[in-house]
Design an enzyme around this catalytic site. Structure first.
Site, PDB file in Angstrom:
ATOM      1  N   GLN A 113       0.824  -1.214   0.000  1.00 46.99           N
ATOM      2  CA  GLN A 113       0.000   0.000   0.000  1.00 46.99           C
ATOM      3  C   GLN A 113       0.862   1.270   0.000  1.00 46.99           C
ATOM      4  O   GLN A 113       0.496   2.272  -0.602  1.00 46.99           O
ATOM      5  CB  GLN A 113      -0.931  -0.010   1.217  1.00 46.99           C
ATOM      6  CG  GLN A 113      -2.139   0.901   1.093  1.00 46.99           C
ATOM      7  CD  GLN A 113      -3.260   0.297   0.267  1.00 46.99           C
ATOM      8  OE1 GLN A 113      -3.590  -0.874   0.429  1.00 46.99           O
ATOM      9  NE2 GLN A 113      -3.870   1.082  -0.616  1.00 46.99           N
ATOM     10  N   LYS A 116       1.841   1.670  -3.643  1.00 45.66           N
ATOM     11  CA  LYS A 116       0.657   1.934  -4.468  1.00 45.66           C
ATOM     12  C   LYS A 116       0.173   3.373  -4.258  1.00 45.66           C
ATOM     13  O   LYS A 116      -0.095   4.106  -5.213  1.00 45.66           O
ATOM     14  CB  LYS A 116      -0.448   0.951  -4.045  1.00 45.66           C
ATOM     15  CG  LYS A 116      -1.725   1.046  -4.831  1.00 45.66           C
ATOM     16  CD  LYS A 116      -2.882   0.299  -4.165  1.00 45.66           C
ATOM     17  CE  LYS A 116      -2.542  -1.122  -3.805  1.00 45.66           C
ATOM     18  NZ  LYS A 116      -3.759  -1.910  -3.472  1.00 45.66           N
ATOM     19  N   LYS A 128      -2.666  -1.058   6.550  1.00 48.19           N
ATOM     20  CA  LYS A 128      -3.692  -2.077   6.303  1.00 48.19           C
ATOM     21  C   LYS A 128      -4.147  -2.595   7.656  1.00 48.19           C
ATOM     22  O   LYS A 128      -3.395  -2.545   8.630  1.00 48.19           O
ATOM     23  CB  LYS A 128      -3.108  -3.240   5.485  1.00 48.19           C
ATOM     24  CG  LYS A 128      -4.155  -4.044   4.760  1.00 48.19           C
ATOM     25  CD  LYS A 128      -4.556  -3.364   3.465  1.00 48.19           C
ATOM     26  CE  LYS A 128      -5.710  -4.048   2.793  1.00 48.19           C
ATOM     27  NZ  LYS A 128      -5.899  -3.520   1.421  1.00 48.19           N
ATOM     28  N   GLY A 167     -12.374  -0.103   2.774  1.00 53.32           N
ATOM     29  CA  GLY A 167     -12.745  -1.510   2.642  1.00 53.32           C
ATOM     30  C   GLY A 167     -11.665  -2.349   1.990  1.00 53.32           C
ATOM     31  O   GLY A 167     -10.683  -1.845   1.453  1.00 53.32           O
ATOM     32  N   ASP A 168     -11.837  -3.644   2.077  1.00 54.60           N
ATOM     33  CA  ASP A 168     -11.037  -4.637   1.344  1.00 54.60           C
ATOM     34  C   ASP A 168     -11.906  -5.901   1.360  1.00 54.60           C
ATOM     35  O   ASP A 168     -13.147  -5.773   1.459  1.00 54.60           O
ATOM     36  CB  ASP A 168      -9.662  -4.840   2.013  1.00 54.60           C
ATOM     37  CG  ASP A 168      -8.690  -5.620   1.121  1.00 54.60           C
ATOM     38  OD1 ASP A 168      -8.108  -5.030   0.210  1.00 54.60           O
ATOM     39  OD2 ASP A 168      -8.510  -6.839   1.339  1.00 54.60           O
TER      40      ASP A 168
HETATM   41  P1  NDP Z   1     -14.727  -8.856  -1.965  1.00 58.38           P
HETATM   42  O1  NDP Z   1     -14.849  -9.359  -0.582  1.00 58.38           O
HETATM   43  O2  NDP Z   1     -15.740  -7.957  -2.512  1.00 58.38           O
HETATM   44  O3  NDP Z   1     -14.572 -10.084  -2.980  1.00 58.38           O
HETATM   45  C1  NDP Z   1     -13.568 -11.026  -2.831  1.00 58.38           C
HETATM   46  C2  NDP Z   1     -13.725 -12.100  -3.904  1.00 58.38           C
HETATM   47  O4  NDP Z   1     -12.583 -12.942  -3.891  1.00 58.38           O
HETATM   48  C3  NDP Z   1     -14.924 -13.005  -3.642  1.00 58.38           C
HETATM   49  O5  NDP Z   1     -15.397 -13.486  -4.853  1.00 58.38           O
HETATM   50  C4  NDP Z   1     -14.304 -14.112  -2.784  1.00 58.38           C
HETATM   51  O6  NDP Z   1     -15.015 -15.331  -2.837  1.00 58.38           O
HETATM   52  C5  NDP Z   1     -12.946 -14.262  -3.460  1.00 58.38           C
HETATM   53  N1  NDP Z   1     -11.971 -14.735  -2.456  1.00 58.38           N
HETATM   54  C6  NDP Z   1     -11.681 -14.159  -1.270  1.00 58.38           C
HETATM   55  N2  NDP Z   1     -10.778 -14.882  -0.593  1.00 58.38           N
HETATM   56  C7  NDP Z   1     -10.509 -15.934  -1.363  1.00 58.38           C
HETATM   57  C8  NDP Z   1      -9.650 -17.053  -1.220  1.00 58.38           C
HETATM   58  N3  NDP Z   1      -8.877 -17.233  -0.115  1.00 58.38           N
HETATM   59  N4  NDP Z   1      -9.605 -17.937  -2.230  1.00 58.38           N
HETATM   60  C9  NDP Z   1     -10.368 -17.758  -3.328  1.00 58.38           C
HETATM   61  N5  NDP Z   1     -11.210 -16.736  -3.528  1.00 58.38           N
HETATM   62  C10 NDP Z   1     -11.275 -15.835  -2.564  1.00 58.38           C
HETATM   63  O7  NDP Z   1     -13.264  -8.180  -2.012  1.00 58.38           O
HETATM   64  P2  NDP Z   1     -12.680  -7.152  -3.095  1.00 58.38           P
HETATM   65  O8  NDP Z   1     -13.260  -7.399  -4.425  1.00 58.38           O
HETATM   66  O9  NDP Z   1     -12.729  -5.807  -2.492  1.00 58.38           O
HETATM   67  O10 NDP Z   1     -11.123  -7.575  -3.081  1.00 58.38           O
HETATM   68  C11 NDP Z   1     -10.584  -8.510  -4.022  1.00 58.38           C
HETATM   69  C12 NDP Z   1      -9.080  -8.291  -4.119  1.00 58.38           C
HETATM   70  O11 NDP Z   1      -8.828  -6.948  -4.579  1.00 58.38           O
HETATM   71  C13 NDP Z   1      -8.301  -8.417  -2.807  1.00 58.38           C
HETATM   72  O12 NDP Z   1      -7.016  -8.926  -3.103  1.00 58.38           O
HETATM   73  C14 NDP Z   1      -8.174  -6.972  -2.346  1.00 58.38           C
HETATM   74  O13 NDP Z   1      -7.064  -6.797  -1.489  1.00 58.38           O
HETATM   75  C15 NDP Z   1      -7.953  -6.290  -3.684  1.00 58.38           C
HETATM   76  N6  NDP Z   1      -8.247  -4.847  -3.733  1.00 58.38           N
HETATM   77  C16 NDP Z   1      -9.449  -4.345  -3.335  1.00 58.38           C
HETATM   78  C17 NDP Z   1      -9.697  -2.990  -3.445  1.00 58.38           C
HETATM   79  C18 NDP Z   1     -11.023  -2.407  -3.107  1.00 58.38           C
HETATM   80  O14 NDP Z   1     -11.173  -1.192  -3.305  1.00 58.38           O
HETATM   81  N7  NDP Z   1     -11.990  -3.141  -2.641  1.00 58.38           N
HETATM   82  C19 NDP Z   1      -8.670  -2.074  -3.926  1.00 58.38           C
HETATM   83  C20 NDP Z   1      -7.462  -2.711  -4.390  1.00 58.38           C
HETATM   84  C21 NDP Z   1      -7.282  -4.047  -4.261  1.00 58.38           C
HETATM   85  P3  NDP Z   1     -15.989 -15.738  -1.613  1.00 58.38           P
HETATM   86  O15 NDP Z   1     -17.180 -14.840  -1.723  1.00 58.38           O
HETATM   87  O16 NDP Z   1     -16.270 -17.162  -1.849  1.00 58.38           O
HETATM   88  O17 NDP Z   1     -15.214 -15.505  -0.351  1.00 58.38           O
HETATM   89  O1  2IT Z   2      -5.882  -2.612  -1.444  1.00 57.38           O
HETATM   90  C1  2IT Z   2      -6.394  -1.477  -1.562  1.00 57.38           C
HETATM   91  O2  2IT Z   2      -5.832  -0.581  -2.192  1.00 57.38           O
HETATM   92  C2  2IT Z   2      -7.693  -1.235  -0.935  1.00 57.38           C
HETATM   93  N1  2IT Z   2      -8.280  -2.156  -0.372  1.00 57.38           N
HETATM   94  C3  2IT Z   2      -8.306   0.133  -0.960  1.00 57.38           C
HETATM   95  C4  2IT Z   2      -7.733   0.999   0.138  1.00 57.38           C
HETATM   96  C5  2IT Z   2      -8.368   2.351   0.313  1.00 57.38           C
HETATM   97  O3  2IT Z   2      -7.934   3.030   1.259  1.00 57.38           O
HETATM   98  O4  2IT Z   2      -9.247   2.749  -0.446  1.00 57.38           O
END
Ligand code: NDP
Ligand code: 2IT
Length: 449
Positions: A113, A116, A128, A167-168
């Site tokens: 982070q 990024k 985080k 969120g994450d």
């Molecule tokens: P969500 O909780 O909305 O979705 C996560 C997705 O990934 C779900 O489909 C989930 O499936 C799947 N998943 C989670 N853990 C696992 C696992 N151990 N093995 C396989 N599938 C898994 O999260 P986000 O979409 O927000 O985050 C997804 C990724 O993007 C993460 O790596 C996060 O750190 C990254 N990210 C998120 C940002 C954001 O703004 N939200 C910004 C930048 C990066 P299930 O429902 O079955 O658990």
């Molecule tokens: O991994 C990421 O960059 C995030 N989950 C978003 C972090 C944020 O502060 O919006």
């Protein structure tokens, strides 16, 4: 083995100090390998112990989160916040609620982070946090009680000028709402800028929900255009995950002319050769919090297969891993390459293992690393903080245009840096070096702290 004995020592110390943190070691090594190319030009870094300080979080907070479930039973989870680096701005980064959460994972995410956030060009440090709480199968009331207990402790450590969580995985609009409500109640003060990803009625920004997935596609489109004279138009796309990032990556990839044929969750994947019907995925995942398997029951011609890694056997031109860390290893990378994929862009954080990245680069597959490709989420969080400070809100079009500009800028910054250091097109090295340059400069200027 790293070329620089200084960097090798940093890595050895990192291993020795926390031997049980493999994800953190992986993120540090990925970064040190890039810095290895330029460290000779910066002898002052070693004199000032810069890298020693860079790999050690400024502060790690760990706390008890007691809450009462619907049966009246007391549950205890563990909460964390890793405040990694505030040289260029307040700590900033998401909260993850997942049973796999531990310090290794949060330190890798906090470390990524820092870099990024630097790439976004906005003044945000790196952090985080999260908990080993599993919201799956919990009622809304249980999630609310957990969030209130979590924030009761976290509120001592955050603030709009101190640390701004978001969120994450498993922390979306519902959780941010509960967390914000508890913070506001405890402080008796409306400090909207303390959290991002808020609802639109209490200080949230338009586009924040869509931002990570949209940003991923904006950067991928620019990479395809500049490095291959190509675009999403007419391309087959596979996207792992079906959460916040995956859903809005799917939406933008389709808007840009791509056909998304596969998505997944942690139990399996769906294949729809006619193109995924995103409204069906949204209704399963966003409205009902259901399983992706239900898609195949509802859409004729589609199929569901158990096991989330199998998604990468589906041939695609563009691969967007958007689920979680380390889902693509060397073996899966070879399948992706053999299927003729032209570009891989990381929507999740560190979804590709080092040997997979190496294989993509060797094979000439365009590769966009997470810290560049998924920076649109935190960038738009930064724009939410701007609007909160100004007590104003911008239109969807204004925020979307700013997001697009930021992502295009990140691509060119990483690409130009890769050219400057003699590894043209290696966006991993380009992103690491461009990101570190700004943080290192700020740390050097501020003395040994
Ligand atoms: P969500 O909780 O909305 O979705 C996560 C997705 O990934 C779900 O489909 C989930 O499936 C799947 N998943 C989670 N853990 C696992 C696992 N151990 N093995 C396989 N599938 C898994 O999260 P986000 O979409 O927000 O985050 C997804 C990724 O993007 C993460 O790596 C996060 O750190 C990254 N990210 C998120 C940002 C954001 O703004 N939200 C910004 C930048 C990066 P299930 O429902 O079955 O658990
Ligand atoms: O991994 C990421 O960059 C995030 N989950 C978003 C972090 C944020 O502060 O919006």
């Amino acid at each position: 083995m790293l070329k620089s004995s200084y960097l090798q020592r940093i890595y050895d110390q990192t291993l020795a100090r926390d031997p049980d943190q493999p994800e953190f070691h992986q993120a540090v090594m990925e970064f040190l390998e890039s810095i290895d190319l330029v460290i000779d030009q910066h002898p002052q870094y070693e004199q000032c112990g810069l890298l020693e300080r860079f790999v050690e979080p400024e502060r790690v907070i760990s706390f008890r989160v007691p809450w009462v479930d619907d049966q009246g039973k007391v549950q205890v989870n563990r909460g964390y916040r890793v405040q990694f680096n505030s040289a260029i701005g307040p700590y900033k980064g998401g909260l993850r609620f997942h049973p796999t959460v531990n310090l290794s994972i949060l330190k890798f995410l906090g470390f990524e982070q820092i870099l990024k956030n630097s790439l976004t060009g906005l003044p945000m440090g790196g952090a985080k946090g999260g908990s080993d709480f599993d919201p799956k199968g919990k009622s809304d009331a249980e999630v609310m009680r957990f969030c209130q207990s979590f924030m009761t402790e976290l509120s001592r450590h955050i603030g709009q000028f101190v640390d701004v969580p978001a969120g994450d995985i498993n922390v979306g609009a519902r959780e941010i709402g509960y967390l914000y409500g508890q913070y506001r109640r405890m402080r008796n003060s409306v400090d909207a800028g303390v959290l991002t990803g808020k609802g639109l009625s209490f200080g949230g920004s338009l586009v924040r929900t869509e931002a990570t997935g949209y940003g991923l596609c904006y950067l991928t489109q620019e990479m395809l255009k500049c490095m291959k004279g190509d675009s999403f138009e007419g391309k087959t796309v596979a996207i792992s995950g079906s959460g916040n990032v995956a859903i809005f990556a799917c939406q933008k990839a389709m808007e840009l002319g791509g056909k998304v044929v596969a998505m997944s969750d942690s139990t399996g994947y769906i294949h729809d050769p006619d193109g995924i019907k995103l409204d069906v995925v949204k209704s399963i995942k966003l409205e009902r919090r259901g399983r992706i398997q239900e898609y195949a029951d509802q859409v004729p011609g589609s199929s569901y297969t158990k096991g989330f890694q199998g998604i990468w056997t589906i041939p695609c031109d563009i691969a967007l891993p958007c689920a979680t860390q380390n889902e693509i290893d060397g073996k899966i990378a070879r399948i992706i390459i053999a299927n003729g994929t032209i570009a891989v862009a990381e929507g999740a954080n560190m979804p590709c293992r080092p040997e997979a990245i190496e294989a993509f680069i060797q094979a000439g597959v365009l590769f966009a690393p997470a810290k560049a490709a998924n920076a649109g989420g935190v960038a738009t969080s930064g724009l939410e903080m701007c609007q909160n400070s100004a007590r104003y809100s911008w239109s969807f079009e204004e925020v979307d245009q700013k997001l697009k500009d930021i992502m295009i800028n990140i691509f060119h910054n990483a690409y130009d840096t890769s050219v400057r250091y003699g590894v043209p097109g290696n966006l991993l090295v380009g992103a690491n070096l461009a990101a570190f340059d700004k943080v290192a400069d700020a740390m050097m200027a501020q003395g040994i702290i």
